[in-house]
Design a protein around this motif. Structure first.
Motif, mmCIF file in Angstrom:
data_model
loop_
_atom_site.group_PDB
_atom_site.id
_atom_site.type_symbol
_atom_site.label_atom_id
_atom_site.label_comp_id
_atom_site.label_asym_id
_atom_site.label_seq_id
_atom_site.Cartn_x
_atom_site.Cartn_y
_atom_site.Cartn_z
ATOM 1 N N ALA A 152 0.842 -1.186 0.000
ATOM 2 C CA ALA A 152 0.000 0.000 0.000
ATOM 3 C C ALA A 152 0.879 1.238 0.000
ATOM 4 C CB ALA A 152 -0.917 0.001 1.220
ATOM 5 N N GLY A 153 0.638 2.144 -0.946
ATOM 6 C CA GLY A 153 1.462 3.337 -1.079
ATOM 7 C C GLY A 153 2.699 3.119 -1.918
ATOM 8 N N GLY A 154 2.968 1.857 -2.348
ATOM 9 C CA GLY A 154 4.129 1.559 -3.170
ATOM 10 C C GLY A 154 3.865 1.828 -4.632
ATOM 11 N N THR A 155 4.902 1.689 -5.443
ATOM 12 C CA THR A 155 4.790 1.917 -6.873
ATOM 13 C C THR A 155 5.391 0.734 -7.600
ATOM 14 O OG1 THR A 155 6.920 3.068 -6.938
ATOM 15 C CG2 THR A 155 4.956 4.412 -6.595
ATOM 16 N N GLU A 156 5.229 0.733 -8.911
ATOM 17 C CA GLU A 156 5.806 -0.304 -9.738
ATOM 18 C C GLU A 156 6.239 0.285 -11.062
ATOM 19 O OE1 GLU A 156 3.018 -3.348 -10.773
ATOM 20 O OE2 GLU A 156 1.387 -1.934 -10.976
ATOM 21 N N ASP A 157 7.158 -0.405 -11.754
ATOM 22 C CA ASP A 157 7.573 0.031 -13.073
ATOM 23 C C ASP A 157 7.088 -0.964 -14.107
ATOM 24 O OD1 ASP A 157 9.249 -2.168 -13.007
ATOM 25 O OD2 ASP A 157 11.030 -0.994 -12.507
ATOM 26 N N ALA A 158 7.533 -0.812 -15.363
ATOM 27 C CA ALA A 158 7.028 -1.643 -16.444
ATOM 28 C C ALA A 158 7.374 -3.114 -16.261
ATOM 29 C CB ALA A 158 7.577 -1.139 -17.776
ATOM 30 N N ASP A 159 8.385 -3.421 -15.488
ATOM 31 C CA ASP A 159 8.790 -4.802 -15.276
ATOM 32 C C ASP A 159 8.131 -5.428 -14.057
ATOM 33 O OD1 ASP A 159 10.523 -4.964 -17.455
ATOM 34 O OD2 ASP A 159 12.077 -3.905 -16.339
ATOM 35 N N GLY A 160 7.294 -4.670 -13.353
ATOM 36 C CA GLY A 160 6.646 -5.215 -12.177
ATOM 37 C C GLY A 160 6.881 -4.315 -10.983
ATOM 38 N N PRO A 161 6.517 -4.773 -9.792
ATOM 39 C CA PRO A 161 6.754 -3.978 -8.594
ATOM 40 C C PRO A 161 8.224 -3.599 -8.489
ATOM 41 C CG PRO A 161 5.422 -5.911 -8.103
ATOM 42 C CD PRO A 161 5.912 -6.067 -9.503
ATOM 43 N N GLU A 162 8.513 -2.408 -8.002
ATOM 44 C CA GLU A 162 9.905 -1.950 -7.903
ATOM 45 C C GLU A 162 10.748 -2.914 -7.079
ATOM 46 O OE1 GLU A 162 10.026 1.968 -6.358
ATOM 47 O OE2 GLU A 162 9.462 2.906 -8.244
ATOM 48 N N THR A 163 10.186 -3.408 -5.990
ATOM 49 C CA THR A 163 10.928 -4.326 -5.134
ATOM 50 C C THR A 163 10.017 -5.427 -4.652
ATOM 51 O OG1 THR A 163 10.429 -3.037 -3.144
ATOM 52 C CG2 THR A 163 12.472 -2.501 -4.310
ATOM 53 N N ASP A 164 10.630 -6.559 -4.313
ATOM 54 C CA ASP A 164 9.858 -7.616 -3.689
ATOM 55 C C ASP A 164 9.900 -7.434 -2.178
ATOM 56 O OD1 ASP A 164 12.298 -8.557 -2.762
ATOM 57 O OD2 ASP A 164 12.389 -10.238 -4.152
ATOM 58 N N ALA A 165 9.448 -8.443 -1.438
ATOM 59 C CA ALA A 165 9.349 -8.303 0.013
ATOM 60 C C ALA A 165 10.706 -8.119 0.676
ATOM 61 C CB ALA A 165 8.654 -9.532 0.597
ATOM 62 N N ASN A 166 11.774 -8.504 -0.008
ATOM 63 C CA ASN A 166 13.118 -8.359 0.561
ATOM 64 C C ASN A 166 13.845 -7.129 0.038
ATOM 65 O OD1 ASN A 166 12.958 -10.847 2.039
ATOM 66 N ND2 ASN A 166 13.153 -11.895 0.080
ATOM 67 N N GLY A 167 13.125 -6.235 -0.616
ATOM 68 C CA GLY A 167 13.749 -5.037 -1.143
ATOM 69 C C GLY A 167 14.512 -5.270 -2.432
ATOM 70 N N GLU A 168 14.249 -6.391 -3.119
ATOM 71 C CA GLU A 168 14.940 -6.705 -4.362
ATOM 72 C C GLU A 168 13.999 -6.532 -5.551
ATOM 73 O OE1 GLU A 168 16.085 -10.680 -3.621
ATOM 74 O OE2 GLU A 168 17.752 -10.156 -2.291
ATOM 75 N N GLN A 169 14.585 -6.299 -6.731
ATOM 76 C CA GLN A 169 13.779 -6.158 -7.936
ATOM 77 C C GLN A 169 12.945 -7.411 -8.155
ATOM 78 O OE1 GLN A 169 13.611 -3.437 -9.966
ATOM 79 N NE2 GLN A 169 12.012 -4.444 -11.143
ATOM 80 N N ALA A 170 11.667 -7.229 -8.448
ATOM 81 C CA ALA A 170 10.794 -8.377 -8.620
ATOM 82 C C ALA A 170 10.676 -8.762 -10.098
ATOM 83 C CB ALA A 170 9.429 -8.082 -8.006
ATOM 84 N N GLY A 171 9.956 -7.945 -10.885
ATOM 85 C CA GLY A 171 9.842 -8.231 -12.308
ATOM 86 C C GLY A 171 8.980 -9.431 -12.657
ATOM 87 N N TYR A 172 8.082 -9.838 -11.791
ATOM 88 C CA TYR A 172 7.146 -10.928 -12.047
ATOM 89 C C TYR A 172 7.818 -12.245 -12.449
ATOM 90 C CZ TYR A 172 3.773 -7.051 -12.249
ATOM 91 O OH TYR A 172 3.024 -5.952 -11.967
ATOM 92 N N PRO A 173 8.800 -12.727 -11.712
ATOM 93 C CA PRO A 173 9.481 -13.966 -12.126
ATOM 94 C C PRO A 173 8.570 -15.185 -12.135
ATOM 95 C CG PRO A 173 10.158 -13.326 -9.910
ATOM 96 C CD PRO A 173 9.390 -12.169 -10.472
ATOM 97 N N ALA A 174 7.635 -15.292 -11.199
ATOM 98 C CA ALA A 174 6.740 -16.450 -11.188
ATOM 99 C C ALA A 174 5.831 -16.435 -12.414
ATOM 100 C CB ALA A 174 5.912 -16.469 -9.904
ATOM 101 N N HIS A 175 5.222 -15.292 -12.689
ATOM 102 C CA HIS A 175 4.398 -15.182 -13.894
ATOM 103 C C HIS A 175 5.193 -15.590 -15.131
ATOM 104 C CE1 HIS A 175 1.511 -12.553 -11.652
ATOM 105 N NE2 HIS A 175 0.666 -12.893 -12.605
ATOM 106 N N ARG A 176 6.375 -15.036 -15.255
ATOM 107 C CA ARG A 176 7.150 -15.268 -16.479
ATOM 108 C C ARG A 176 7.545 -16.733 -16.632
ATOM 109 N NH1 ARG A 176 8.323 -10.706 -19.185
ATOM 110 N NH2 ARG A 176 8.051 -8.731 -18.055
ATOM 111 N N ALA A 177 7.942 -17.381 -15.552
ATOM 112 C CA ALA A 177 8.304 -18.800 -15.639
ATOM 113 C C ALA A 177 7.116 -19.637 -16.098
ATOM 114 C CB ALA A 177 8.811 -19.290 -14.288
ATOM 115 N N LEU A 178 5.953 -19.356 -15.554
ATOM 116 C CA LEU A 178 4.756 -20.107 -15.924
ATOM 117 C C LEU A 178 4.327 -19.779 -17.354
ATOM 118 C CD1 LEU A 178 2.949 -19.566 -12.536
ATOM 119 C CD2 LEU A 178 3.784 -21.769 -13.377
ATOM 120 N N PHE A 179 4.332 -18.508 -17.701
ATOM 121 C CA PHE A 179 3.914 -18.107 -19.037
ATOM 122 C C PHE A 179 4.832 -18.668 -20.117
ATOM 123 C CE2 PHE A 179 1.778 -13.949 -17.409
ATOM 124 C CZ PHE A 179 0.682 -14.677 -16.987
ATOM 125 N N GLU A 180 6.127 -18.676 -19.847
ATOM 126 C CA GLU A 180 7.059 -19.204 -20.844
ATOM 127 C C GLU A 180 6.857 -20.692 -21.088
ATOM 128 O OE1 GLU A 180 10.816 -17.948 -19.306
ATOM 129 O OE2 GLU A 180 10.522 -15.863 -19.952
#
Length: 222
Positions: A152-180
């Motif tokens: 809540a109050g966070g933002t995201e960029d074109a690759d997904g949420p700016e950070t995951d729960a550990n403060g790291e770039q997320a980029g939707y890795p689960a979605h992408r693995a499944l979609f591929e």
């Protein structure tokens, strides 16, 4: 045989994923003025309980029209997740038995639907998504996403949420693995407590050749 509705109602002003269009349900014709009723519905392809197709994130990904109708009636394996807010779900949560078409993750976060806490759901660790992609199993869950949602109050960029729960770039890795792997993702289910470990999941989308669509999700128990 019993059937359990696993679908959030489509309602005016209902919760949506951050950045998605709002849902609007309004009268287009009324008994008082036209003598009949017509309701206008405005929403995105990812409103409420819905399915994500690979074209949601992949430029050359499959659309819903690429899947035969029988794809959406699945043998399901329900997994109860023992994970806290914004915790990753590791591959040890996956069932040993692999015959199911879809693995359904019960996080319990449907209880937070409509609140800021709903965004703090557990999510699939990348290695968990990779394992599911290798198995060829679709994913469904009672949360907003198999990847971290922006807080809540966070933002995201074109690759997904700016950070995951550990403060790291997320980029939707689960979605992408499944979609591929050509797999589908079903989000925002509810009422999974009513189901046994094995059941039939029927999740038929609107007949729309697009990147996703709302579904009527039903759990069928023999």
């Amino acid at each position: 045989m019993s059937r359990h509705d696993l679908t959030h109602p489509l309602e005016d002003g209902m919760p949506v994923y951050p950045g998605d269009p709002d849902v609007a349900v309004s009268p287009a014709a009324t008994m008082a003025t036209e003598g009949y009723r017509v309701t206008e519905l405005a929403l995105s392809t990812h409103a409420g309980t819905h399915v994500d197709a690979p074209s949601h994130l992949l430029a050359d990904g499959a659309t819903l029209g690429d899947y035969p109708i029988e794809t959406f009636a699945m043998d399901a394996h329900l997994v109860g997740v023992d994970a806290g807010p914004r915790d990753p779900i590791g591959p040890d949560a996956l069932p040993d038995e692999r015959s199911a078409d879809v693995v359904v993750f019960r996080t319990g976060f449907d209880a937070h639907w409509g609140t800021p806490q709903y965004r703090d759901h557990p999510y699939l660790a990348p290695e968990t998504a990779d394992a599911l992609a290798e198995r060829g199993q679709h994913v469904a869950l009672d949360a907003a996403s198999p990847d971290p949602s922006p807080p809540a109050g966070g933002t995201e960029d074109a690759d997904g949420p700016e950070t995951d729960a550990n403060g790291e770039q997320a980029g939707y890795p689960a979605h992408r693995a499944l979609f591929e792997a050509g797999l589908l993702v079903f989000e925002n289910l509810r009422n999974l407590d009513a189901l046994p470990t094995r059941f039939r999941l029927e999740v038929f989308p609107l007949r729309l050749d697009a990147d996703g669509a709302p579904v009527r999700a039903v759990g069928v128990v023999d």
